[in-house]
Design a protein around this motif. Structure first.
Motif, short mmCIF file in Angstrom:
data_model
loop_
_atom_site.label_atom_id
_atom_site.label_comp_id
_atom_site.label_asym_id
_atom_site.label_seq_id
_atom_site.Cartn_x
_atom_site.Cartn_y
_atom_site.Cartn_z
N THR A 199 0.79 -1.24 0.00
CA THR A 199 0.00 0.00 0.00
C THR A 199 0.82 1.28 0.00
O THR A 199 0.24 2.37 -0.06
CB THR A 199 -0.93 0.02 1.22
N HIS A 200 2.15 1.21 0.07
CA HIS A 200 2.93 2.41 0.31
C HIS A 200 2.75 3.47 -0.78
O HIS A 200 2.72 4.67 -0.50
CB HIS A 200 4.42 2.07 0.48
N GLU A 201 2.62 3.05 -2.03
CA GLU A 201 2.49 4.05 -3.10
C GLU A 201 1.09 4.66 -3.11
O GLU A 201 0.93 5.85 -3.43
CB GLU A 201 2.81 3.43 -4.46
N TYR A 202 0.08 3.88 -2.75
CA TYR A 202 -1.25 4.46 -2.61
C TYR A 202 -1.26 5.52 -1.51
O TYR A 202 -1.88 6.58 -1.66
CB TYR A 202 -2.28 3.37 -2.29
N ALA A 203 -0.56 5.24 -0.42
CA ALA A 203 -0.47 6.21 0.68
C ALA A 203 0.25 7.47 0.21
O ALA A 203 -0.14 8.60 0.57
CB ALA A 203 0.25 5.60 1.87
N ALA A 204 1.30 7.31 -0.60
CA ALA A 204 2.05 8.47 -1.11
C ALA A 204 1.17 9.30 -2.05
O ALA A 204 1.21 10.54 -2.02
CB ALA A 204 3.31 8.00 -1.83
N ILE A 205 0.37 8.63 -2.87
CA ILE A 205 -0.54 9.36 -3.76
C ILE A 205 -1.55 10.15 -2.93
O ILE A 205 -1.84 11.32 -3.23
CB ILE A 205 -1.27 8.38 -4.71
N TRP A 206 -2.09 9.53 -1.89
CA TRP A 206 -3.07 10.21 -1.05
C TRP A 206 -2.46 11.46 -0.39
O TRP A 206 -3.11 12.51 -0.34
CB TRP A 206 -3.61 9.25 0.00
N ARG A 207 -1.22 11.37 0.05
CA ARG A 207 -0.57 12.54 0.65
C ARG A 207 -0.41 13.65 -0.38
O ARG A 207 -0.64 14.83 -0.08
CB ARG A 207 0.80 12.15 1.22
N ASP A 208 -0.03 13.27 -1.60
CA ASP A 208 0.13 14.29 -2.64
C ASP A 208 -1.22 14.92 -3.01
O ASP A 208 -1.30 16.14 -3.24
CB ASP A 208 0.78 13.68 -3.88
N LEU A 209 -2.26 14.10 -3.08
CA LEU A 209 -3.58 14.64 -3.41
C LEU A 209 -4.07 15.60 -2.34
O LEU A 209 -4.66 16.66 -2.65
CB LEU A 209 -4.59 13.50 -3.58
N ARG A 210 -3.81 15.28 -1.09
CA ARG A 210 -4.25 16.16 0.00
C ARG A 210 -3.51 17.50 -0.03
O ARG A 210 -4.07 18.54 0.36
CB ARG A 210 -4.03 15.48 1.34
N GLY A 211 -2.27 17.48 -0.49
CA GLY A 211 -1.49 18.71 -0.54
C GLY A 211 -1.67 19.51 -1.81
O GLY A 211 -1.20 20.65 -1.90
N ALA A 212 -2.35 18.93 -2.82
CA ALA A 212 -2.53 19.62 -4.10
C ALA A 212 -3.55 20.75 -3.94
O ALA A 212 -4.51 20.64 -3.17
CB ALA A 212 -2.99 18.64 -5.16
N THR A 213 -3.36 21.81 -4.69
CA THR A 213 -4.25 22.98 -4.59
C THR A 213 -5.13 23.15 -5.82
O THR A 213 -6.06 23.97 -5.79
CB THR A 213 -3.41 24.26 -4.39
N THR A 214 -4.86 22.41 -6.89
CA THR A 214 -5.68 22.52 -8.10
C THR A 214 -6.06 21.14 -8.59
O THR A 214 -5.37 20.14 -8.31
CB THR A 214 -4.94 23.26 -9.23
N TRP A 215 -7.16 21.07 -9.35
CA TRP A 215 -7.57 19.79 -9.93
C TRP A 215 -6.57 19.32 -10.98
O TRP A 215 -6.39 18.13 -11.17
CB TRP A 215 -8.97 19.92 -10.53
N ARG A 216 -5.92 20.26 -11.64
CA ARG A 216 -4.88 19.88 -12.61
C ARG A 216 -3.75 19.12 -11.92
O ARG A 216 -3.27 18.10 -12.43
CB ARG A 216 -4.35 21.14 -13.30
N ASP A 217 -3.34 19.62 -10.75
CA ASP A 217 -2.28 18.95 -10.02
C ASP A 217 -2.74 17.58 -9.50
O ASP A 217 -1.98 16.61 -9.52
CB ASP A 217 -1.81 19.81 -8.85
N ARG A 218 -3.99 17.51 -9.06
CA ARG A 218 -4.51 16.23 -8.59
C ARG A 218 -4.53 15.21 -9.71
O ARG A 218 -4.17 14.03 -9.51
CB ARG A 218 -5.91 16.41 -8.00
#
Length: 275
Positions: A242-261
């Motif tokens: 699960t480690h990469e799914y967790a890393a994606i979730w952290r990045d999504l939470r920190g993103a500020t735009t839908w483009r970045d998500r």
């Protein structure tokens, strides 16, 4: 429905023991061999993948069967050429499944499990994902073309069985025509390398000709450094899964735009927003 590859597991385990003993009695300083914790993790990942994979095969069988029933084509398994066509169609489907699971981060999150070992031996072949759902779309076309679902499953098992033998350092290069047409341990060592020249290369299943055709082939040259560009420091199977799914979730939470998500989900692994 029990996947055919499941019946080969006892033989796989016996071959792993034999390879381990070959390192024990015929060591090679250039080869990493086995490490107890790493091997235990690989076997645990393989067990988990089978526990999840068997019921998932039932879902896949229903989807394949539905497509096969509504397809205007029906290929007859009694015709020899149908098996030849299936061999190439399945291998091409595997190539694109494998390539996109390296090039799209949300798919990579499933496949990264298989690349998380810093060792390369037959036990590494059993280090498989616990989220096999991402593979389904890549074989839908075969059912739609009129291949009976049982034929698709059988050919997938043949391909996976072949690929088990690719995960070894004990076999050097083979006869040149074999190396040119088929995936071999040498080609697959490159695929598991984290060296810059080896990243995202040699995606083939049984054949290596797709890589030559689509420009993703790289021959083995410098010594291969196995694992990830940023290796995970854990032997915990759940974290490996699960480690990469967790890393994606952290990045999504920190993103500020839908483009970045969208970039974090569907961009290549390591994608970052432009400054």
């Amino acid at each position: 429905m029990i996947p055919a590859v499941l019946y080969a597991v006892p033989a796989f385990l016996l071959l792993i023991v034999m390879e381990f003993l070959s390192f024990r009695f015929l060591p090679d300083d250039e080869e990493r061999g086995y490490e107890a914790r790493d091997t235990a993790t690989s076997l645990s990942m393989g067990l988990g993948s089978q526990i999840i994979g068997v019921p998932w095969k039932l879902v896949t069988a229903v989807v394949f069967a539905g497509l096969y029933v509504i397809s205007p084509f029906k290929l007859d398994p009694h015709d020899w050429w149908v098996w030849v066509l299936l061999f190439f169609a399945d291998d091409l489907a595997y190539y694109w499944f494998h390539r996109l699971h390296h090039e799209v981060r949300v798919l990579w999150a499933s496949h990264v499990v298989h690349h998380s070992s810093r060792f390369f031996n037959l036990s590494t072949a059993l280090r498989q994902t616990w989220t096999p759902m991402t593979s389904l779309p890549f074989w839908l076309g075969l059912a739609a073309l009129g291949f009976p679902p049982w034929m698709i499953f059988l050919q997938q098992s043949i391909s996976l069985g072949y690929q088990f033998f690719l995960h070894t350092e004990r076999v050097d290069r083979m006869w040149r025509p074999i190396e040119w047409f088929f995936n071999t341990p040498s080609h697959h060592r490159v695929h598991h390398g984290s060296n810059d020249p080896y990243l995202d290369r040699n995606y083939g299943g049984i054949l290596i000709v797709w890589d030559r055709l689509f420009g993703s082939f790289e021959p083995e040259g410098e010594k291969v450094a196995y694992g990830l560009t940023s290796n995970i420091q854990t032997y915990n199977p759940l974290r490996v899964a699960t480690h990469e799914y967790a890393a994606i979730w952290r990045d999504l939470r920190g993103a500020t735009t839908w483009r970045d998500r969208a970039g974090y989900l569907f961009g290549p692994p390591g994608w970052q927003p432009a400054p």
